[in-house]
Motif scaffolding. Sequence first.
Motif, PDB file in Angstrom:
ATOM      1  N   GLU A 178       0.825  -1.201   0.000  1.00  0.00           N
ATOM      2  CA  GLU A 178       0.000   0.000   0.000  1.00  0.00           C
ATOM      3  C   GLU A 178       0.869   1.266   0.000  1.00  0.00           C
ATOM      4  OE1 GLU A 178      -3.935   1.810   0.159  1.00  0.00           O
ATOM      5  OE2 GLU A 178      -2.953   0.029  -0.674  1.00  0.00           O
ATOM      6  N   LEU A 179       1.993   1.220   0.695  1.00  0.00           N
ATOM      7  CA  LEU A 179       2.896   2.372   0.703  1.00  0.00           C
ATOM      8  C   LEU A 179       3.499   2.586  -0.681  1.00  0.00           C
ATOM      9  CD1 LEU A 179       4.268   4.541   2.464  1.00  0.00           C
ATOM     10  CD2 LEU A 179       6.097   2.887   2.909  1.00  0.00           C
ATOM     11  N   ASN A 180       3.891   1.501  -1.332  1.00  0.00           N
ATOM     12  CA  ASN A 180       4.427   1.623  -2.691  1.00  0.00           C
ATOM     13  C   ASN A 180       3.366   2.114  -3.666  1.00  0.00           C
ATOM     14  OD1 ASN A 180       7.093   0.830  -2.157  1.00  0.00           O
ATOM     15  ND2 ASN A 180       6.571  -1.340  -2.270  1.00  0.00           N
ATOM     16  N   ARG A 181       2.133   1.686  -3.450  1.00  0.00           N
ATOM     17  CA  ARG A 181       1.040   2.183  -4.297  1.00  0.00           C
ATOM     18  C   ARG A 181       0.888   3.693  -4.120  1.00  0.00           C
ATOM     19  NH1 ARG A 181      -4.575   3.214  -4.445  1.00  0.00           N
ATOM     20  NH2 ARG A 181      -4.791   2.970  -2.178  1.00  0.00           N
ATOM     21  N   ALA A 182       1.054   4.160  -2.888  1.00  0.00           N
ATOM     22  CA  ALA A 182       0.945   5.594  -2.628  1.00  0.00           C
ATOM     23  C   ALA A 182       2.004   6.371  -3.406  1.00  0.00           C
ATOM     24  CB  ALA A 182       1.082   5.867  -1.127  1.00  0.00           C
ATOM     25  N   VAL A 183       3.218   5.831  -3.471  1.00  0.00           N
ATOM     26  CA  VAL A 183       4.288   6.487  -4.233  1.00  0.00           C
ATOM     27  C   VAL A 183       3.905   6.572  -5.706  1.00  0.00           C
ATOM     28  CG1 VAL A 183       6.695   6.326  -4.975  1.00  0.00           C
ATOM     29  CG2 VAL A 183       6.083   5.778  -2.609  1.00  0.00           C
ATOM     30  N   ALA A 184       3.371   5.462  -6.247  1.00  0.00           N
ATOM     31  CA  ALA A 184       2.956   5.462  -7.651  1.00  0.00           C
ATOM     32  C   ALA A 184       1.809   6.441  -7.888  1.00  0.00           C
ATOM     33  CB  ALA A 184       2.561   4.046  -8.076  1.00  0.00           C
ATOM     34  N   VAL A 185       0.862   6.497  -6.956  1.00  0.00           N
ATOM     35  CA  VAL A 185      -0.259   7.424  -7.070  1.00  0.00           C
ATOM     36  C   VAL A 185       0.238   8.865  -7.068  1.00  0.00           C
ATOM     37  CG1 VAL A 185      -2.271   8.353  -5.836  1.00  0.00           C
ATOM     38  CG2 VAL A 185      -2.013   5.884  -6.126  1.00  0.00           C
ATOM     39  N   SER A 186       1.246   9.148  -6.239  1.00  0.00           N
ATOM     40  CA  SER A 186       1.781  10.512  -6.185  1.00  0.00           C
ATOM     41  C   SER A 186       2.353  10.936  -7.523  1.00  0.00           C
ATOM     42  CB  SER A 186       2.855  10.610  -5.099  1.00  0.00           C
ATOM     43  OG  SER A 186       4.077  10.018  -5.508  1.00  0.00           O
ATOM     44  N   MET A 187       2.909   9.987  -8.274  1.00  0.00           N
ATOM     45  CA  MET A 187       3.486  10.300  -9.580  1.00  0.00           C
ATOM     46  C   MET A 187       2.412  10.355 -10.663  1.00  0.00           C
ATOM     47  SD  MET A 187       6.615  10.707  -8.750  1.00  0.00           S
ATOM     48  CE  MET A 187       7.383  10.869 -10.358  1.00  0.00           C
ATOM     49  N   ALA A 188       1.351   9.591 -10.482  1.00  0.00           N
ATOM     50  CA  ALA A 188       0.305   9.535 -11.500  1.00  0.00           C
ATOM     51  C   ALA A 188      -0.715  10.655 -11.346  1.00  0.00           C
ATOM     52  CB  ALA A 188      -0.401   8.178 -11.442  1.00  0.00           C
ATOM     53  N   THR A 189      -1.122  10.950 -10.112  1.00  0.00           N
ATOM     54  CA  THR A 189      -2.202  11.930  -9.910  1.00  0.00           C
ATOM     55  C   THR A 189      -1.838  13.068  -8.971  1.00  0.00           C
ATOM     56  OG1 THR A 189      -3.148  10.630  -8.095  1.00  0.00           O
ATOM     57  CG2 THR A 189      -3.934  10.148 -10.314  1.00  0.00           C
ATOM     58  N   GLY A 190      -0.704  12.988  -8.303  1.00  0.00           N
ATOM     59  CA  GLY A 190      -0.289  14.093  -7.440  1.00  0.00           C
ATOM     60  C   GLY A 190      -0.092  13.684  -6.001  1.00  0.00           C
ATOM     61  N   PRO A 191       0.702  14.460  -5.239  1.00  0.00           N
ATOM     62  CA  PRO A 191       1.062  14.086  -3.868  1.00  0.00           C
ATOM     63  C   PRO A 191      -0.078  14.181  -2.872  1.00  0.00           C
ATOM     64  CG  PRO A 191       1.933  16.262  -4.428  1.00  0.00           C
ATOM     65  CD  PRO A 191       1.379  15.693  -5.687  1.00  0.00           C
TER      66      PRO A 191
END
Length: 435
Positions: free
Chosen positions: A357-370
């Motif tokens: 879930e933490l790694n998904r958060a990193v990917a989400v930050s790059m895809a849709t924003g922090p």
Amino acid sequence: MARRRGETARGERVAAKPRSSVVQDEVLRAAVPRRIEALWRIEGPRIVAALARVTGDIGFAEDMAQEAVADALEQWPATGVPRNPAAWLTAVAKRRAIDSWRRAERLDARYRQLAQEVKDDVVVDWDPVPDDVLRLVFSACHPVLPREAQIALTLRVVGGLSTADIARLFVLPVATVQQRIVRAKRTLAAAKVPFEVPEPREWAPRLAGVLRVIYLMFTEGYSATSGNQWIRRDLAGEALRLGRVLARLVPREPEAHALVALMEFQASRFAARTRGDGTPILLADQDRSRWNRGQIERGREALACADALGHGRGNYALQAAIAQCHCDAVRIDDTDWEQIVLLYEALGRLAPSPVVELNRAVAVSMATGPATALAIVDRLVSQGALRGSHLLPSVRGELLVRLGRPDEARAEFAASAALAGNARERELLLRRAAE
């Protein structure tokens, strides 16, 4: 009559040893423990595996190997490191095993078998796993042990990881891991589990544990949880070697090929992950021309092999697909972050964990924003996930930097540095806090 200093009993003058030579000898003696530590890190699993093969007891084999290391620490500073130090340790450990059995008055067929092997180095005609270290992994992953105990014991004996290293990998107290390892050794001894590999038709109950051990060995090699090196190439290389051997032994097991693919993709970046002085280089700053294209291609082939078996993508295949997305991008801006988010979502449903879930958060930050990613991370914080790990505050710090909240980010980086067990990673986090 007392003789003068520097004279023999016959009154002959003895040339004093030059001070420079004495200092050099002291330096060499001081370097021996470091040599032994490096030797054990590289050859330890093979030494224990060779001993376990002839003693039939993994715990006893490790004890004898450790006693041989103690002998080396005592003798080698005076006698020098032998030409073949691994063979020296193995021979001494075998002699100690024989002495132990002799003291216990157990000179039975087992003792005679060991003595004959020491003398003749007997080789069996057929072995389903023709690799001593992999045989050790299969033996330690015995179904009589719970999965957690299998993995902890094997990482300790085969990977050479300390209990503190294993505890950090599992985000558990050190005492809990130590208890698991001790109980696992006692269980194997009480159940009289022999050091042997089952027939191939009996591999299925052990295969998941074997794959997990190889994966965690590589993970520790890829990003060491302790010490002064961010990458432990020796450990990662051994894990990749074991994975390749295993994939050849079980060609119809897709996750074996997928694990090899994942390790090939990740290892392809080693040359670009650190500077000459060992300082870590994060993914966004790496020189991608230094990535090993041959390993990337081998990773693609292994993942394609896993997919061709037609069982759908499992845990390791999904992780390998994520790693391939990074390897396919010529620049960080070319990365298909939307695809990576989808892969992490699938992975989270298949093998849910706070780290995923933490790694998904990193990917989400790059895809849709922090901002969206920070909500995911804060949810993990509120759940008490990854407590005691430096990973959560380090990711939160990066997100806060991007959101223009430097004071909060500084506090997160400082907290992460305080939790980091690896010296290089701690330096990086402190530098981020200072920036």
